[in-house]
Design a protein around this motif. Structure first.
Motif, PDB file in Angstrom:
ATOM      1  N   THR A 185       9.624  34.368 -15.376  1.00 25.54           N
ATOM      2  CA  THR A 185      10.217  34.446 -14.039  1.00 25.54           C
ATOM      3  C   THR A 185      11.655  33.936 -14.050  1.00 25.54           C
ATOM      4  N   ALA A 186      11.876  32.770 -14.661  1.00 24.48           N
ATOM      5  CA  ALA A 186      13.223  32.187 -14.706  1.00 24.48           C
ATOM      6  C   ALA A 186      14.191  33.095 -15.455  1.00 24.48           C
ATOM      7  N   LEU A 187      13.765  33.630 -16.595  1.00 27.53           N
ATOM      8  CA  LEU A 187      14.639  34.520 -17.364  1.00 27.53           C
ATOM      9  C   LEU A 187      14.884  35.828 -16.613  1.00 27.53           C
ATOM     10  N   GLY A 188      13.862  36.312 -15.924  1.00 24.92           N
ATOM     11  CA  GLY A 188      14.024  37.521 -15.119  1.00 24.92           C
ATOM     12  C   GLY A 188      15.038  37.326 -14.011  1.00 24.92           C
ATOM     13  N   ARG A 189      14.996  36.150 -13.359  1.00 28.46           N
ATOM     14  CA  ARG A 189      15.971  35.843 -12.303  1.00 28.46           C
ATOM     15  C   ARG A 189      17.393  35.795 -12.845  1.00 28.46           C
ATOM     16  N   ALA A 190      17.513  35.409 -14.116  1.00 26.56           N
ATOM     17  CA  ALA A 190      18.837  35.334 -14.733  1.00 26.56           C
ATOM     18  C   ALA A 190      19.275  36.686 -15.303  1.00 26.56           C
ATOM     19  N   LEU A 233      17.978  23.184 -27.571  1.00 23.31           N
ATOM     20  CA  LEU A 233      16.859  22.490 -26.946  1.00 23.31           C
ATOM     21  C   LEU A 233      17.197  22.242 -25.484  1.00 23.31           C
ATOM     22  N   VAL A 234      16.221  22.495 -24.608  1.00 20.38           N
ATOM     23  CA  VAL A 234      16.407  22.312 -23.172  1.00 20.38           C
ATOM     24  C   VAL A 234      15.223  21.526 -22.647  1.00 20.38           C
ATOM     25  N   ARG A 277      15.200  20.587 -16.524  1.00 15.07           N
ATOM     26  CA  ARG A 277      16.540  21.143 -16.319  1.00 15.07           C
ATOM     27  C   ARG A 277      16.611  22.627 -16.656  1.00 15.07           C
ATOM     28  N   ALA A 278      15.477  23.265 -16.812  1.00 13.14           N
ATOM     29  CA  ALA A 278      15.429  24.661 -17.249  1.00 13.14           C
ATOM     30  C   ALA A 278      15.572  25.615 -16.067  1.00 13.14           C
ATOM     31  N   ARG A 297      20.685  27.895 -16.745  1.00 16.57           N
ATOM     32  CA  ARG A 297      20.706  27.131 -18.005  1.00 16.57           C
ATOM     33  C   ARG A 297      19.927  27.847 -19.101  1.00 16.57           C
ATOM     34  N   LEU A 298      18.801  28.471 -18.743  1.00 17.85           N
ATOM     35  CA  LEU A 298      18.042  29.212 -19.747  1.00 17.85           C
ATOM     36  C   LEU A 298      18.847  30.389 -20.276  1.00 17.85           C
ATOM     37  N   ALA A 299      19.529  31.101 -19.388  1.00 15.74           N
ATOM     38  CA  ALA A 299      20.363  32.228 -19.825  1.00 15.74           C
ATOM     39  C   ALA A 299      21.478  31.741 -20.751  1.00 15.74           C
TER      40      ALA A 299
END
Length: 189
Positions: free
Chosen positions: A18-23, A82-83, A87-88, A92-94
């Protein structure tokens, strides 16, 4: 640049998707030699279990706890970034995926300080830096490039370049990472 997510449980894997998709980061389901592997777990060691065999596209580990020994093992295993889970954010993930894909390393500031773990009593006096140099050193530690620093400080990229040149000279640093490490050891960051 594509990403494959590996996680021990489906809920964690879904939250990373989900987070990567949003980015706007494209995902793949199957292992691919050119895809970045994002391994997520509660500890670095658990995430490393999903990294067996390495990954040529780069490796990002997302974990709740970034214990020093686990981080050292991760770096030796070829993990580029490393994350900490807390804070992910999608942004930040992108950025982490981009860094891993480009072969750049990223560690959270607190983790880097803990790993360097220097004894301040044995150190020489820290180099004297101007207020502007200190601000730029801290922004470099956050991973900003010259243009990002220029935007943050509302100045030109040329000004940033000149200040960083003098900063590197004062810290006797070979590159940005060396300058940040010297700043951490000197207690400037």
């Amino acid at each position: 640049m594509r990403v494959r997510v590996a996680a021990p449980d489906a809920a964690l894997r879904a939250s990373m998707h989900t987070a990567l998709g949003r980015a706007g980061v494209p995902l793949v389901r199957e292992p691919s030699s050119d895809a970045v592997l994002l391994a997520a777990a509660s500890t670095v060691d658990e995430a490393l279990a999903d990294c067996q065999g390495g990954n040529q596209g780069g490796i990002v580990v997302v974990a709740d706890r970034l214990a020093s020994e686990g981080v050292r093992r991760a770096v030796r295993a070829g993990v580029a970034v490393l994350v900490q889970s807390a804070r992910a954010t999608p942004t930040r993930l992108a950025a982490a995926v981009r860094s891993a894909h480009d072969g750049e390393g990223r560690l959270p500031h607190e983790t880097l300080v803990r790993l360097l773990g220097t004894d301040r009593r044995k150190q020489a006096a820290p180099p004297r830096l101007t207020a502007r140099q200190l601000v730029m050193l801290r922004l470099m530690a956050e991973g900003l490039d010259n243009i990002g620093i220029a935007r943050a400080l509302s100045c030109s990229a040329h000004t940033v370049k000149n200040v960083i040149y003098d900063l590197m000279s004062r810290l006797q640093a070979r590159n940005r990472a060396h300058a940040v490490a010297a700043g951490v050891r000197a207690g400037l960051i």
